[in-house]
Design an enzyme around this catalytic site. Structure first.
Site, PDB file in Angstrom:
ATOM      1  CB  CYS A   5      -1.066  -0.098   1.114  1.00  0.00           C
ATOM      2  SG  CYS A   5      -0.155   0.105   2.743  1.00  0.00           S
ATOM      3  CG  ASP A  26      -0.013   3.077   4.536  1.00  0.00           C
ATOM      4  OD1 ASP A  26      -0.462   4.033   3.546  1.00  0.00           O
ATOM      5  OD2 ASP A  26      -1.080   2.576   4.715  1.00  0.00           O
ATOM      6  CB  CYS A  83      -4.399   5.761   3.733  1.00  0.00           C
ATOM      7  SG  CYS A  83      -4.493   4.538   4.883  1.00  0.00           S
ATOM      8  CB  CYS A 113      -3.620   1.319   8.819  1.00  0.00           C
ATOM      9  SG  CYS A 113      -4.038   1.408   7.145  1.00  0.00           S
TER      10      CYS A 113
END
Length: 124
Positions: free
Chosen positions: A35, A37, A60, A104
């Site tokens: 992703c 991150d 995000c 996350c």
């Protein structure tokens, strides 16, 4: 139903503990290639208590909210307690995350674990 809880939105729009601790004695950085991150955690530990914690997150809204909440959950706590922080606890504290954003909260847990491992190495 809203995709994100009020707590997620609050920690995304008003993140706590953002920044760098220049004299940190524990630093951890993790990333998720899938992703994109990246989280970096800075801890100032004195007498085995996390006196201060800051983070920098490139990612995000869920990644920022997870970082913010995780720092709030370990600030002022003993290292032994911070070591037990799980991504499930972070997710619950945020009143949930969408299934495709759970990673996350895993990153937040891993960033803290990485910083605590750095601290252990520095103490050895």
């Amino acid at each position: 139903m809203a995709l994100y809880s009020e707590k997620v939105m609050d920690h995304f729009l008003h993140p706590r503990n953002v920044g760098v601790i220049e004299d940190a004695n524990a630093i951890g950085e993790v990333g998720n290639a899938k992703c994109g991150d990246i989280m970096k955690m800075y801890l100032k530990i004195e007498n085995d208590i996390i006196r201060d914690v800051k983070f920098e997150t490139f990612g995000c809204g869920s990644a920022i909210a997870s970082s913010s909440m995780a720092t709030e959950m370990i600030k002022g706590k003993p290292v032994s307690e911070a070591m037990k922080l799980t991504n499930q606890a972070v997710t619950e504290a945020l009143d949930g995350l969408p299934a495709h954003k759970i990673h996350c909260s895993v990153l937040a847990e891993e960033a803290i674990q990485s910083a605590l491992e750095d601290y252990r190495k520095r103490q050895a």
